[in-house]
Design an enzyme around this catalytic site. Structure first.
Site, PDB file in Angstrom:
ATOM      1  N   ASP A   1       0.842  -1.027  -0.328  1.00 24.62           N
ATOM      2  CA  ASP A   1      -0.590  -0.148   0.295  1.00 24.62           C
ATOM      3  C   ASP A   1       1.202   0.998  -0.314  1.00 24.62           C
ATOM      4  OD1 ASP A   1      -1.981   2.439   0.879  1.00 24.62           O
ATOM      5  OD2 ASP A   1      -2.458   1.373   2.007  1.00 24.62           O
ATOM      6  N   ILE A   2       0.820   2.122  -0.487  1.00 25.32           N
ATOM      7  CA  ILE A   2       1.054   3.331  -0.874  1.00 25.32           C
ATOM      8  C   ILE A   2       1.452   4.212   0.357  1.00 25.32           C
ATOM      9  CG2 ILE A   2      -0.301   4.809  -2.310  1.00 25.32           C
ATOM     10  CD1 ILE A   2       2.025   5.520  -3.707  1.00 25.32           C
TER      11      ILE A   2
ATOM     12  N   ASN B   1      -6.978  12.972 -10.407  1.00 25.10           N
ATOM     13  CA  ASN B   1      -7.396  13.673 -11.696  1.00 25.10           C
ATOM     14  C   ASN B   1      -7.475  14.711 -11.897  1.00 25.10           C
ATOM     15  OD1 ASN B   1     -10.128  14.716 -10.294  1.00 25.10           O
ATOM     16  ND2 ASN B   1     -10.289  12.390  -9.459  1.00 25.10           N
TER      17      ASN B   1
ATOM     18  N   ASP C   1      -5.852   7.691  -4.985  1.00 27.64           N
ATOM     19  CA  ASP C   1      -6.363   9.288  -5.000  1.00 27.64           C
ATOM     20  C   ASP C   1      -7.284   9.450  -3.426  1.00 27.64           C
ATOM     21  OD1 ASP C   1      -6.520  11.584  -4.891  1.00 27.64           O
ATOM     22  OD2 ASP C   1      -7.860  11.524  -6.524  1.00 27.64           O
TER      23      ASP C   1
ATOM     24  N   GLY D   1      -5.333   1.132 -12.675  1.00 30.78           N
ATOM     25  CA  GLY D   1      -6.434   1.484 -12.586  1.00 30.78           C
ATOM     26  C   GLY D   1      -7.829   1.358 -13.005  1.00 30.78           C
TER      27      GLY D   1
ATOM     28  N   TYR E   1      -8.285   4.577 -14.893  1.00 27.80           N
ATOM     29  CA  TYR E   1      -7.976   4.879 -16.223  1.00 27.80           C
ATOM     30  C   TYR E   1      -7.496   3.186 -16.978  1.00 27.80           C
ATOM     31  CZ  TYR E   1      -8.841   9.241 -14.630  1.00 27.80           C
ATOM     32  OH  TYR E   1      -8.628  10.732 -14.295  1.00 27.80           O
TER      33      TYR E   1
HETATM   34  N1  AR6 Z   1      -1.325   1.297  -3.306  1.00 30.45           N
HETATM   35  C1  AR6 Z   1      -0.938   0.878  -4.235  1.00 30.45           C
HETATM   36  N2  AR6 Z   1      -1.162   1.129  -5.683  1.00 30.45           N
HETATM   37  C2  AR6 Z   1      -3.001   1.353  -5.397  1.00 30.45           C
HETATM   38  C3  AR6 Z   1      -3.864   1.358  -4.052  1.00 30.45           C
HETATM   39  C4  AR6 Z   1      -2.591   1.051  -3.297  1.00 30.45           C
HETATM   40  N3  AR6 Z   1      -3.091   2.113  -1.724  1.00 30.45           N
HETATM   41  N4  AR6 Z   1      -4.717   1.382  -4.399  1.00 30.45           N
HETATM   42  C5  AR6 Z   1      -5.037   1.089  -5.584  1.00 30.45           C
HETATM   43  N5  AR6 Z   1      -3.820   1.012  -6.407  1.00 30.45           N
HETATM   44  P1  AR6 Z   1      -6.260   4.026  -9.690  1.00 30.45           P
HETATM   45  P2  AR6 Z   1      -5.236   5.892 -12.155  1.00 30.45           P
HETATM   46  C6  AR6 Z   1      -2.992   0.093  -7.515  1.00 30.45           C
HETATM   47  O1  AR6 Z   1      -7.215   3.508  -9.408  1.00 30.45           O
HETATM   48  O2  AR6 Z   1      -5.721   4.181 -12.839  1.00 30.45           O
HETATM   49  C7  AR6 Z   1      -8.928   7.810  -9.014  1.00 30.45           C
HETATM   50  O3  AR6 Z   1     -10.433   7.828  -8.297  1.00 30.45           O
HETATM   51  C8  AR6 Z   1      -4.314  -0.060  -8.301  1.00 30.45           C
HETATM   52  O4  AR6 Z   1      -4.587  -1.403  -8.335  1.00 30.45           O
HETATM   53  O5  AR6 Z   1      -6.112   4.307  -7.949  1.00 30.45           O
HETATM   54  O6  AR6 Z   1      -4.356   6.643 -12.747  1.00 30.45           O
HETATM   55  C9  AR6 Z   1      -8.360   9.086  -9.171  1.00 30.45           C
HETATM   56  O7  AR6 Z   1      -9.071  10.006  -8.421  1.00 30.45           O
HETATM   57  C10 AR6 Z   1      -3.829   0.448 -10.085  1.00 30.45           C
HETATM   58  O8  AR6 Z   1      -2.938  -0.622 -10.618  1.00 30.45           O
HETATM   59  O9  AR6 Z   1      -5.794   5.395  -9.950  1.00 30.45           O
HETATM   60  C11 AR6 Z   1      -8.594   9.777 -10.736  1.00 30.45           C
HETATM   61  O10 AR6 Z   1     -10.398   9.273 -11.241  1.00 30.45           O
HETATM   62  C12 AR6 Z   1      -3.036   2.087  -9.743  1.00 30.45           C
HETATM   63  O11 AR6 Z   1      -2.702   1.754  -7.921  1.00 30.45           O
HETATM   64  C13 AR6 Z   1      -8.609   8.035 -11.366  1.00 30.45           C
HETATM   65  O12 AR6 Z   1      -8.681   7.025  -9.932  1.00 30.45           O
HETATM   66  C14 AR6 Z   1      -3.356   2.917 -10.460  1.00 30.45           C
HETATM   67  O13 AR6 Z   1      -5.039   2.386  -9.808  1.00 30.45           O
HETATM   68  C15 AR6 Z   1      -6.873   7.556 -11.501  1.00 30.45           C
HETATM   69  O14 AR6 Z   1      -6.887   5.868 -12.436  1.00 30.45           O
END
Ligand code: AR6
Length: 172
Positions: free
Chosen positions: A9-10, A23, A33, A123, A125
């Protein structure tokens, strides 16, 4: 620069900078986020609102990056960047690479030497993990930066494995 891979978890990373996959609104969302704002507390959102009232009235464009406090997170700053939504018809790879290089540039301006990145755009996106991992690793490897340690924090085993493959391919 050392590139490290961690599955986890980041929000738990003890580093100078945690990068947020935000976003354009900068006002929160799901995924990384949501976790960052939940765990970091309201100070982060307050600073994001101030950024919207000042420098980024129209929002943060994709591929760019901006810093705020990390609030209660075990980091000094959060650098918010906006990844591109994946498109099957348009190549947005340069925008995704820019998220990494611009985040490192902001980290440099802060004097940060350790940075943790999520797999931006993979995720909500919908960027395919294998391709996103290659772009991420190549972008940080090619960046000219004072950052000494770049840690990719991958949420699950498939993401970790994709980054492992990208890293070994990049190292030749
Ligand atoms: N720690 C590390 N990685 C994570 C965590 C965490 N706690 N939670 C999810 N991931 P995403 P995006 C992974 O959707 O695709 C938001 O609503 C997840 O499995 O967080 O850039 C924003 O507000 C995936 O592999 O980001 C934007 O609207 C990766 O992190 C939108 O999502 C990125 O998933 C951005 O979408």
């Amino acid at each position: 620069m050392d590139i490290e891979l961690v599955q986890g978890d980041i929000t738990e990373q003890h580093v100078d900078v945690i990068v947020n996959a935000a976003n354009s609104s900068l006002l929160g969302g799901g995924g990384v986020d949501g976790a960052i704002h939940r765990r970091g507390g309201p100070e982060i959102l307050a600073e994001c609102r101030r950024l919207r009232d000042t420098r980024y009235g129209k929002g943060l464009p994709s591929g760019e990056a901006v810093a705020t406090t990390a609030g209660r997170l075990p980091a000094r700053w959060v650098v918010h960047t906006v990844g591109p939504v994946h498109s099957a018809t348009e190549d947005r790879s340069a925008v995704l690479a820019s998220c990494y290089t611009r985040s490192l540039r902001v980290a440099d301006e802060l004097g940060a030497t350790t940075v943790a990145f999520p797999a931006i755009s993979t995720g909500v996106y919908r960027w395919p993990m294998e391709d996103a991992a290659r772009i991420a690793v190549e972008a940080v490897q090619a960046a000219s930066t004072g950052v000494r340690t770049c840690r990719f924090v991958l949420f699950d085993a498939p993401a970790y494995a994709a980054f492992e493959r990208a890293l070994s391919a990049a190292r030749g």
